[in-house]
Design an enzyme around this catalytic site. Structure first.
Site, PDB file in Angstrom:
ATOM      1  N   THR A   1       0.813  -1.225   0.000  1.00  0.00           N
ATOM      2  CA  THR A   1       0.000   0.000   0.000  1.00  0.00           C
ATOM      3  C   THR A   1       0.848   1.279   0.000  1.00  0.00           C
ATOM      4  OG1 THR A   1      -0.162  -0.148   2.408  1.00  0.00           O
ATOM      5  CG2 THR A   1      -1.997  -1.066   1.142  1.00  0.00           C
TER       6      THR A   1
ATOM      7  N   SER B   1      -4.328  -2.234   7.498  1.00  0.00           N
ATOM      8  CA  SER B   1      -4.943  -2.324   6.161  1.00  0.00           C
ATOM      9  C   SER B   1      -5.572  -3.685   5.910  1.00  0.00           C
ATOM     10  CB  SER B   1      -3.883  -2.095   5.077  1.00  0.00           C
ATOM     11  OG  SER B   1      -3.326  -0.823   5.210  1.00  0.00           O
TER      12      SER B   1
ATOM     13  N   ARG C   1      21.059  -5.608   2.810  1.00  0.00           N
ATOM     14  CA  ARG C   1      22.037  -5.241   1.775  1.00  0.00           C
ATOM     15  C   ARG C   1      23.469  -5.622   2.137  1.00  0.00           C
ATOM     16  NH1 ARG C   1      19.627   0.568   0.279  1.00  0.00           N
ATOM     17  NH2 ARG C   1      17.709  -0.182  -0.701  1.00  0.00           N
TER      18      ARG C   1
ATOM     19  N   CYS D   1      18.402   3.668  -4.231  1.00  0.00           N
ATOM     20  CA  CYS D   1      18.069   4.374  -5.480  1.00  0.00           C
ATOM     21  C   CYS D   1      19.156   5.359  -5.924  1.00  0.00           C
ATOM     22  CB  CYS D   1      16.771   5.131  -5.289  1.00  0.00           C
ATOM     23  SG  CYS D   1      16.811   6.147  -3.809  1.00  0.00           S
TER      24      CYS D   1
ATOM     25  N   SER E   1       9.986  11.884  -3.964  1.00  0.00           N
ATOM     26  CA  SER E   1       9.372  10.548  -3.947  1.00  0.00           C
ATOM     27  C   SER E   1      10.301   9.537  -3.292  1.00  0.00           C
ATOM     28  CB  SER E   1       8.999  10.092  -5.359  1.00  0.00           C
ATOM     29  OG  SER E   1      10.145  10.102  -6.184  1.00  0.00           O
TER      30      SER E   1
ATOM     31  N   ARG F   1      18.191  16.831  -0.710  1.00  0.00           N
ATOM     32  CA  ARG F   1      16.786  16.695  -1.154  1.00  0.00           C
ATOM     33  C   ARG F   1      16.381  17.959  -1.900  1.00  0.00           C
ATOM     34  NH1 ARG F   1      14.765  11.990  -1.305  1.00  0.00           N
ATOM     35  NH2 ARG F   1      14.844  11.549   0.926  1.00  0.00           N
TER      36      ARG F   1
ATOM     37  N   HIS G   1      16.398  11.136  -9.524  1.00  0.00           N
ATOM     38  CA  HIS G   1      17.586  11.524  -8.767  1.00  0.00           C
ATOM     39  C   HIS G   1      18.705  11.886  -9.756  1.00  0.00           C
ATOM     40  CE1 HIS G   1      15.564  10.319  -5.229  1.00  0.00           C
ATOM     41  NE2 HIS G   1      16.322   9.320  -4.816  1.00  0.00           N
TER      42      HIS G   1
ATOM     43  N   THR H   1      12.092   5.871  -8.410  1.00  0.00           N
ATOM     44  CA  THR H   1      11.107   4.857  -7.973  1.00  0.00           C
ATOM     45  C   THR H   1      10.883   3.784  -9.036  1.00  0.00           C
ATOM     46  OG1 THR H   1       9.135   6.051  -8.702  1.00  0.00           O
ATOM     47  CG2 THR H   1       9.908   6.493  -6.456  1.00  0.00           C
TER      48      THR H   1
HETATM   49  N1  LIG Z   1      16.661   6.705   0.250  1.00  0.00           N
HETATM   50  C1  LIG Z   1      16.265   7.259  -1.004  1.00  0.00           C
HETATM   51  C2  LIG Z   1      15.199   6.414  -1.611  1.00  0.00           C
HETATM   52  C3  LIG Z   1      15.236   6.404  -3.106  1.00  0.00           C
HETATM   53  O1  LIG Z   1      14.418   6.983  -3.873  1.00  0.00           O
HETATM   54  C4  LIG Z   1      15.792   8.684  -0.858  1.00  0.00           C
HETATM   55  O2  LIG Z   1      15.518   9.085   0.284  1.00  0.00           O
HETATM   56  O3  LIG Z   1      15.726   9.388  -1.859  1.00  0.00           O
END
Ligand SMILES: N[C@@H](CC=O)C(=O)O
Length: 361
Positions: free
Chosen positions: A13, A41, A118, A158, A187, A244, A251, A337
């Site tokens: 979800t 959920s 990981r 990512c 995202s 960010r 990214h 994503t």
């Molecule tokens: N940890 C990453 C996740 C990837 O999209 C982020 O916070 O951007």
């Protein structure tokens, strides 16, 4: 055509879960038959459970709307109806480690988007174009878990996708020092501008844990398999800053790199243009035809224009030029994503199926 494999999505979800649901709509090999999420959920239809939190730009697939969401903690019950699962559960690291192993022990392969495993030595962390040979350690992992078909495979963070493939394609020149600043979409934090208004007209120079992942995970990707374990590479030295930025998806990374044997600009462009991997050879359904695309235009790649290159599964690069401190600098972009999360995991699952690691139970 072969019977489709039955797929469960753990944590279906949330934002990455939703991306799995969208990407798997009409998938030629896989069919979503189960969505599992938190007890909150469970028992609702998928449509009710997600409600107004649907964050994809395409509508919720009809086929999943009526699925009754299961409790992700009911491991045996969820596992009983599926051939394998994708994991995007939102729990503590220890809880994720435990629940993913519990699913694997029910003989259900787990392809995980989470970071928890990981660095588990016999769990492969794979970008299918870069290190498919790491799947070899699955045999040792199964031995440890006492399973015949159950195991865990993970995808990396990512952020690394916007520069690691570009550097990988240049391995013959020996990248030795890498400096990367990533500009990461909101995202990546599972948010859009509605739920994160602070990000409008703003930049936040901190993403918890991100710099360590961005510096260390490429070294694991470039590691070697030794006695059923992945031993990480010791070079190049990578230092990063992760920021960010007010972008919905995509990214970007600004990268500086020096090499043992400095290539010419033409050699770099040729290596990028010619680089392909096993997914392209095997023509896996989600594999981009051309993995890396270089733009000659000075103002590319741009998140808005280029994140969907090859349906979000390709990497775009630009602005390659010599530097006065390092050998070269360039800019990279990947869809965080898609290639960086659910899409990267779907490609791993396709590779696992093509190589016989997952099949109908
Ligand atoms: N940890 C990453 C996740 C990837 O999209 C982020 O916070 O951007």
């Amino acid at each position: 055509m072969d019977q489709k494999l039955k797929v469960g999505i753990l944590g279906g979800t949330g934002m990455v879960g939703q991306r799995f649901v969208s990407l798997l709509e009409n998938h030629p090999w896989f069919e979503v038959v189960t969505v599992a999420a938190s007890p909150r959920s469970a028992g609702k239809t998928y449509e009710e459970a997600v409600g107004s939190r649907w964050k994809m730009t395409t509508p919720m697939p009809e086929a999943v709307k009526g699925l009754i969401v299961k409790n992700v903690n009911d491991v045996e019950e969820v596992a009983a109806g599926v051939d394998f699962v994708f994991s995007a559960v939102d729990m503590t690291k220890d809880e994720i480690k435990a629940i993913e192993e519990a699913y694997a022990k029910t003989e259900t392969p787990v392809v995980s988007n989470n970071s928890a495993h990981r660095w588990t030595k016999d769990v492969p962390m794979v970008v299918p174009e870069l290190n498919p040979e790491h799947l070899e350690v699955i045999a040792a992992q199964k031995e440890r878990l006492g399973t015949e078909r159950g195991f865990i495979v993970v995808k990396p963070n990512c952020s690394i996708q916007s520069y690691t493939p570009a550097l990988h394609a240049l391995k013959e020149f020996g990248p030795k020092v890498v400096v990367a600043t990533t500009y990461q979409a909101i995202s990546g934090a599972g948010k859009n501008f509605q739920d994160w208004p602070e990000m409008v007209d703003n930049i936040i120079p901190y993403i918890g844990g991100e710099e360590e992942k961005s510096e260390q995970e490429p070294l694991r990707i470039w590691g070697k398999v030794v006695d059923g374990e992945i031993v990480k590479a010791s070079t190049p030295v990578i230092t990063t800053q992760c920021i960010r930025v007010p972008v919905s998806d995509g990214h970007t990374a600004a990268v500086f790199v020096s090499f043992d044997k400095k290539p010419s600009k033409e050699e770099i462009l040729k290596a990028w243009a010619e680089f392909n991997g096993l997914p392209q050879e095997l023509e896996l359904p989600s594999a981009p035809k051309q993995f890396i695309k270089y733009f000659e235009e000075d103002n590319r790649p741009q998140a808005k224009l280029d994140r969907d290159y090859e349906k979000g599964m390709g990497i775009t690069l630009g602005r390659l030029r010599e530097d006065i401190v390092y050998d070269y600098k360039f800019v990279g972009l990947s869809h965080n994503t898609v290639r960086g999360a659910a899409g990267g995991a779907v490609l791993i699952a396709e590779l696992l199926k093509a190589q016989g690691y997952i099949q109908v139970k």
